[in-house]
Structure formats: C-alpha cells, structure tokens
Write a protein that holds these residues in place. Structure first.
Motif, PDB file in Angstrom:
ATOM      1  N   THR A 194      -8.164 -24.735   1.420  1.00 17.17           N
ATOM      2  CA  THR A 194      -8.765 -23.451   1.779  1.00 17.17           C
ATOM      3  C   THR A 194      -7.829 -22.441   2.443  1.00 17.17           C
ATOM      4  N   HIS A 195      -6.633 -22.847   2.884  1.00 19.50           N
ATOM      5  CA  HIS A 195      -5.809 -21.952   3.693  1.00 19.50           C
ATOM      6  C   HIS A 195      -4.396 -21.825   3.133  1.00 19.50           C
ATOM      7  N   GLY A 196      -3.758 -20.704   3.450  1.00 18.62           N
ATOM      8  CA  GLY A 196      -2.387 -20.470   3.036  1.00 18.62           C
ATOM      9  C   GLY A 196      -1.821 -19.271   3.772  1.00 18.62           C
ATOM     10  N   TRP A 197      -0.646 -18.819   3.333  1.00 16.58           N
ATOM     11  CA  TRP A 197      -0.105 -17.564   3.847  1.00 16.58           C
ATOM     12  C   TRP A 197       0.697 -16.876   2.759  1.00 16.58           C
ATOM     13  N   PHE A 198       0.937 -15.556   2.955  1.00 12.56           N
ATOM     14  CA  PHE A 198       1.784 -14.797   2.041  1.00 12.56           C
ATOM     15  C   PHE A 198       2.500 -13.712   2.828  1.00 12.56           C
ATOM     16  N   ASN A 199       3.572 -13.178   2.232  1.00 10.39           N
ATOM     17  CA  ASN A 199       4.365 -12.147   2.887  1.00 10.39           C
ATOM     18  C   ASN A 199       3.599 -10.830   2.948  1.00 10.39           C
ATOM     19  N   ALA A 200       3.875 -10.058   3.992  1.00 10.97           N
ATOM     20  CA  ALA A 200       3.267  -8.738   4.111  1.00 10.97           C
ATOM     21  C   ALA A 200       3.853  -7.749   3.109  1.00 10.97           C
ATOM     22  N   ASP A 201       5.000  -8.073   2.510  1.00 13.87           N
ATOM     23  CA  ASP A 201       5.561  -7.290   1.404  1.00 13.87           C
ATOM     24  C   ASP A 201       4.803  -7.705   0.146  1.00 13.87           C
TER      25      ASP A 201
ATOM     26  N   GLN B 102     -10.078  10.273   4.590  1.00 14.59           N
ATOM     27  CA  GLN B 102      -9.840   9.160   3.678  1.00 14.59           C
ATOM     28  C   GLN B 102      -8.459   8.571   3.931  1.00 14.59           C
ATOM     29  N   ALA B 103      -8.402   7.249   4.049  1.00  9.74           N
ATOM     30  CA  ALA B 103      -7.120   6.567   4.212  1.00  9.74           C
ATOM     31  C   ALA B 103      -6.281   6.711   2.950  1.00  9.74           C
ATOM     32  N   LYS B 104      -4.976   6.481   3.101  1.00  8.29           N
ATOM     33  CA  LYS B 104      -4.052   6.512   1.969  1.00  8.29           C
ATOM     34  C   LYS B 104      -3.372   5.153   1.827  1.00  8.29           C
ATOM     35  N   PHE B 105      -2.953   4.866   0.607  1.00  9.04           N
ATOM     36  CA  PHE B 105      -2.274   3.601   0.352  1.00  9.04           C
ATOM     37  C   PHE B 105      -0.875   3.604   0.968  1.00  9.04           C
ATOM     38  N   VAL B 106      -0.559   2.546   1.692  1.00 14.43           N
ATOM     39  CA  VAL B 106       0.812   2.249   2.088  1.00 14.43           C
ATOM     40  C   VAL B 106       1.438   1.322   1.053  1.00 14.43           C
ATOM     41  N   GLN B 107       0.679   0.319   0.623  1.00 12.55           N
ATOM     42  CA  GLN B 107       1.025  -0.535  -0.513  1.00 12.55           C
ATOM     43  C   GLN B 107      -0.224  -0.650  -1.383  1.00 12.55           C
ATOM     44  N   GLY B 108      -0.051  -0.468  -2.679  1.00 17.02           N
ATOM     45  CA  GLY B 108      -1.182  -0.553  -3.588  1.00 17.02           C
ATOM     46  C   GLY B 108      -1.659  -1.982  -3.782  1.00 17.02           C
ATOM     47  N   PHE B 109      -2.741  -2.131  -4.537  1.00 21.51           N
ATOM     48  CA  PHE B 109      -3.335  -3.443  -4.771  1.00 21.51           C
ATOM     49  C   PHE B 109      -2.338  -4.392  -5.431  1.00 21.51           C
TER      50      PHE B 109
ATOM     51  N   GLU C 103     -15.035 -13.665 -15.794  1.00 22.57           N
ATOM     52  CA  GLU C 103     -15.390 -12.244 -15.772  1.00 22.57           C
ATOM     53  C   GLU C 103     -14.384 -11.409 -14.992  1.00 22.57           C
ATOM     54  N   LEU C 104     -13.909 -11.894 -13.837  1.00 22.48           N
ATOM     55  CA  LEU C 104     -12.919 -11.150 -13.056  1.00 22.48           C
ATOM     56  C   LEU C 104     -12.064 -12.147 -12.265  1.00 22.48           C
ATOM     57  N   PRO C 105     -11.177 -12.866 -12.946  1.00 21.45           N
ATOM     58  CA  PRO C 105     -10.382 -13.888 -12.258  1.00 21.45           C
ATOM     59  C   PRO C 105      -9.292 -13.322 -11.362  1.00 21.45           C
ATOM     60  N   ASP C 106      -8.982 -12.029 -11.490  1.00 17.44           N
ATOM     61  CA  ASP C 106      -7.922 -11.428 -10.680  1.00 17.44           C
ATOM     62  C   ASP C 106      -8.487 -10.486  -9.623  1.00 17.44           C
ATOM     63  N   GLY C 107      -9.702 -10.753  -9.164  1.00 19.53           N
ATOM     64  CA  GLY C 107     -10.277  -9.964  -8.084  1.00 19.53           C
ATOM     65  C   GLY C 107      -9.709 -10.349  -6.733  1.00 19.53           C
ATOM     66  N   ASP C 108     -10.213  -9.691  -5.683  1.00 18.13           N
ATOM     67  CA  ASP C 108      -9.763  -9.900  -4.302  1.00 18.13           C
ATOM     68  C   ASP C 108      -8.278  -9.620  -4.136  1.00 18.13           C
ATOM     69  N   GLN C 109      -7.797  -8.597  -4.836  1.00 18.71           N
ATOM     70  CA  GLN C 109      -6.433  -8.148  -4.608  1.00 18.71           C
ATOM     71  C   GLN C 109      -6.355  -7.452  -3.248  1.00 18.71           C
ATOM     72  N   VAL C 110      -5.158  -7.405  -2.697  1.00 22.61           N
ATOM     73  CA  VAL C 110      -4.957  -6.903  -1.337  1.00 22.61           C
ATOM     74  C   VAL C 110      -4.161  -5.608  -1.388  1.00 22.61           C
ATOM     75  N   ALA C 111      -4.588  -4.624  -0.603  1.00 25.34           N
ATOM     76  CA  ALA C 111      -3.858  -3.367  -0.448  1.00 25.34           C
ATOM     77  C   ALA C 111      -3.655  -3.088   1.036  1.00 25.34           C
ATOM     78  N   GLU C 112      -2.621  -2.306   1.344  1.00 26.62           N
ATOM     79  CA  GLU C 112      -2.355  -1.883   2.719  1.00 26.62           C
ATOM     80  C   GLU C 112      -2.599  -0.385   2.823  1.00 26.62           C
ATOM     81  N   LEU C 113      -3.328   0.024   3.866  1.00 22.59           N
ATOM     82  CA  LEU C 113      -3.720   1.419   4.040  1.00 22.59           C
ATOM     83  C   LEU C 113      -3.261   1.946   5.390  1.00 22.59           C
TER      84      LEU C 113
END
Length: 484
Positions: A196-203, A142-149, A116-126
């Motif tokens: 269960t764990h990992g990491w990713f770049n802030a970019d 209201q916050a603004k996007f620094v990086q979109g989803f 139904e929604l396999p690409d959910g839990d995307q991350v955005a920076e505000l």
C-alpha cells in the motif's frame, strides 16, 4: 460558523495521586497464622496537558478559497479528483510575496477499473494564489500549474483501481531528501492482498518510484488514505523517529470506529528505501475497535456513526507552542443511520437494503437498533447503495497529541483518546452548486463526500482543505489561518 464544541477532559481538573496501591494476598495456605501482604505500585497515567496548550477552534480564521486550473479531459483533469493533497514549502520560488508561499501537489481524476481509466490519479503541482472570500465561485482566483499532470505511479498499485483511496505527504528529511510519500488503497482489499505504500521524487517527470511496501501489524483498511507529518521532536521522543503518519477511515467501521493514526519511517540509517514488498515496522497511535471485532458501537469515537467520513488529517503546531492533531471530514450526526439507499420520501426516513442480514443495517443515534418498522426497503430508490444518515455535517475534530504519546507509551489503549473539540465548517462550503451527481452524493442535509484531503503549511500556520464537487465536478481549496 454554525457550531463549535470545546470539551475539557475531566482528568485535567482533578488532582491525582502519584500512584495507586494494589493489595494482593500471597499463596500461603489458609492454615497459616497471618498471610503476607504484597504491595505493588502501579504507574499513573499522566493527565497533564500538552506543554504550550492545544489549538482551539477559536484560533481558526477563515481566509477564503481558490479554484484549480485545467480542463475536463480525463485523466489530466481535477474533475472527479482531489483524492490526495500535500504542501511543499518553497515549491513556488518565483511566486509573489503575498503571504501564501509554497505549492500544493494534488491528484487528478481517479483511476477507474476494468480498463476504463487505468492512468488516473495523476499528480500535478500548483502555486497558491491569495484566497478570496466570495459566494461566487467564478470570482475566486485560480491556481496555476508549477508542474503539469504526471502518472507518477504508472505500473504500480494496479491491483487497486476501484473506488481508489490515496494519501500523499511531501517530506524533506536530511537522510532521504525531498520526497512525496504515498499511500494507496481501494474500496475492498484485493485477494491476494496488495502492498500500500511507496514514495516518489517531487520532480514529477522523473518520479523514480520506490515501493510498494506493507505496513506491519495493521489492518489493510487502516493505513491507506490520508498522510501527514509528525513533528520531528515529538517523533524522536515518542515513536523512535517515525516521522510519517498514515491512516484511513472506512465507513461501516471496517478500519475502526473513528480515525486511525499509524506512525512509520520508510528509510534506513543511510536514507535508503526498503526493497519492494518489504514490511515496514509501525507504531499505533490511534485506532478504535472495528466492526469485525464487535457488533456493538463500543471502544469507538464519541458519537460515532457508521456513515462518518474522515478524509484528511494534519498535525498542527504554532509558533507559541500550541498543537493538535486535526481530522477533517463529513460527520454523520443523524437521528438514524442505515445501510441501503436514500429514501425518496425524505431524509428522516431510512431505506435499508433488505437483502443484507449479516449485520445491523439501521441504528439510532446512540447505536441501538432502529424500530422494526425501519428495516424495510423503500420503493422508488436509486441504485447508490451505501451508508446513509438523516444528517451529515462538515467538521474538524481535534485531538491532544499528549494522548497519542500515552498510547505510544502503553499508558492508554489506542481506542481511549477522544477529541477535545470540534468545529463545524459548513457555512464556508459551496455544497455542489452545479448539482453534479446528486444521486451519488445526496442533497441537502444528506449530502455526503463534502471534504477531501487537507495540507498544512507549518511555518505560516495555513491549513488547506479540499471541498469536493464545488466547481462542477472539480474541487476548490479553502484556506484557514491557525492563529498562534
């Protein structure tokens, strides 16, 4: 604020001996004239408070709240989101000098199973606007996007998409560089189990995901929700430089009857990540008995109840040396609690699932079984089965890090530390004014899922707390200052 509780541990008011004496007879036969006596000196468990003192509820100053941006089209929406949040110092360098620097990474609409929604839990920076105190949500900034989803975990954690649980931590360590650490779980452990764990770049457009990894020596249910930073000096002194705290509370006591804190470090001496599916060593700092270990409410958080919710944590420090480990959640404080449904007759009446017979499905506040007449499934209930209670309250609870140090040193059992204080925060919440998903969430004193994740700006003493389902299906962010 409706209620504040501060508890001074008894041990802090007592003068203790420097050691205890244990007298043991040796194995000399009874016919010997005088048995030898062996005197053993046992180490004393220190009860000295944390140097600099602990953060008190009175140190908290409510500053207001702000809204999240974006529309309602999933998956790139914060509606039904807010599972995880973390703070990034310097994340909004072009922002105004309004006293609220940095940025927040927040997850959007959760993944959903069965395609139904396999690409959910995307991350955005505000960015972080200056919060406002108002009972009118529309009046909040209201916050603004620094990086979109961005779908930073695309292709990962695909075995876990049903009632997802996520934690995130931004950490810029000299060896690893600026990274966002992530923990991922779901309602029920997959079979076979999943890392269960990992990491990713802030970019976010270039996440370069690393992992996933297992956490050694821990229950799968105890590690994959909230995350927070352990201060470096404390981690170096007590847990061998394991700077990342991870944990989870799962209702029903599956993860332990109270919050969990596990310390780990997912990089080597050169800052490199482990290979995928590696197992990372860990140190337990807080873990209560699970409901699979005992049917009784024992070796638990004081006043524990199975419907408790602890969804966010932070290790607080102040410029004057105060400290605390804080958990935020929706605490069950009912006179009764049960596994089943909301009773249409009113919150004071249980409504158990009569088909469940392999554990006690209704208990009194003290953990004893409900009267026999309460083990009845009511008529007219909805389909939202789970743990319910006659009352929930949104709360912060506070632990002394000195107790966690004693656990790490083997001087206390992991279930012995208890909160020294709690703070009720319901008066600041909006409590689902749009009436979204009331059958699922409950209403009034039976409203559950009030609080999401938290994040802490250590330099400025600012605590950010997500309130779920505050602006329709979207969360809002509340802000407290932790005064030094």
């Amino acid at each position: 604020m409706r209620a504040t509780r501060f508890v001074i541990p008894l041990g802090l008011s007592l003068l203790l001996l420097a050691c205890s004496l244990l007298t043991v007879s040796d194995t000399t036969p009874a016919s010997a004239a005088t048995p030898a006596v062996v005197t053993t000196f046992l180490p004393l468990v220190s009860t000295q408070p944390t140097p600099g003192g602990v953060v008190a509820p009175a140190d908290f100053e409510y500053l207001g709240a702000f809204r999240l941006p974006g529309g309602a089209d999933r998956p790139r929406t914060f509606a039904y989101g807010g599972n995880a949040m973390t703070f990034r110092p310097g994340g909004d360098p072009g922002g105004p000098a309004d006293g609220f620097p940095g940025s927040l990474f927040i997850t959007g609409h959760d993944r959903m199973p069965y395609g139904e929604l396999p690409d959910g839990d995307q991350v955005a920076e505000l960015n972080i606007p200056a919060p406002v105190t108002s009972r009118d949500i529309a009046a909040l900034p209201q916050a603004k996007f620094v990086q979109g989803f961005r779908d930073v975990t695309a292709g990962h954690f695909t075995e876990m998409e049903e009632i997802v649980r996520i934690g995130m931590l931004y950490l810029n360590h000299p060896l690893s560089g600026p990274l966002i650490h992530i923990a991922w779980g779901q309602h029920i452990e997959p079979d076979p189990t999943a890392a269960t764990h990992g990491w990713f770049n802030a970019d976010l457009p270039n996440p370069n995901f690393q992992g996933p990894w297992f956490i050694a020596g821990q229950s799968w249910y105890s590690v994959n929700d909230y995350m927070f930073e352990i201060p470096a000096d404390w981690a170096d002194a007590h847990v061998g430089g394991r700077y990342v705290a991870t944990g989870r509370f799962k209702d029903g006591g599956w993860s332990g009857m109270g919050p969990v804190v596990i310390a780990y470090r997912p990089w080597d001496a050169n800052g490199n990540p482990p290979p995928a599916r590696a197992t990372i060593e860990s140190t337990t700092l807080l873990r209560y008995a699970t409901s699979t270990e005992t049917e009784n409410i024992e070796r638990s958080l004081n006043d524990y109840q199975h419907p408790d919710e602890w969804n966010g944590g932070a290790w607080l420090t102040t410029s004057t040396g105060k400290t605390a480990v804080l958990f935020a959640g929706t605490k069950s404080n009912g006179t009764k609690y049960w596994y089943g449904y909301v009773n249409p007759a009113g919150p004071e009446f249980p409504c158990v699932d009569e088909e469940i017979t392999d554990f006690t499905t209704c208990r009194m506040a003290d953990g004893t079984s409900c009267p026999a007449e309460d083990f009845t499934e009511c008529a007219g209930h909805n389909d939202y089965r789970g743990w319910w209670t006659t009352r929930w309250d949104a709360q912060f609870i506070f632990y002394d890090p000195a107790d966690l140090a004693r656990v790490a040193a083997g001087q206390m059992q992991s279930w012995e530390p208890q909160p020294y204080a709690s703070l009720d925060i319901d008066d600041h919440l909006f409590h689902n004014p749009a009436g979204v998903e009331q059958d699922m969430l409950g209403t009034g004193v039976q409203r559950r899922y009030r609080i999401g994740d938290v994040a802490y700006d250590r330099q400025n003493g600012l605590l950010y707390v997500l309130e779920l389902f505050a602006e329709g299906a979207k969360p809002v962010v509340h802000v407290w200052r932790v005064n030094p």
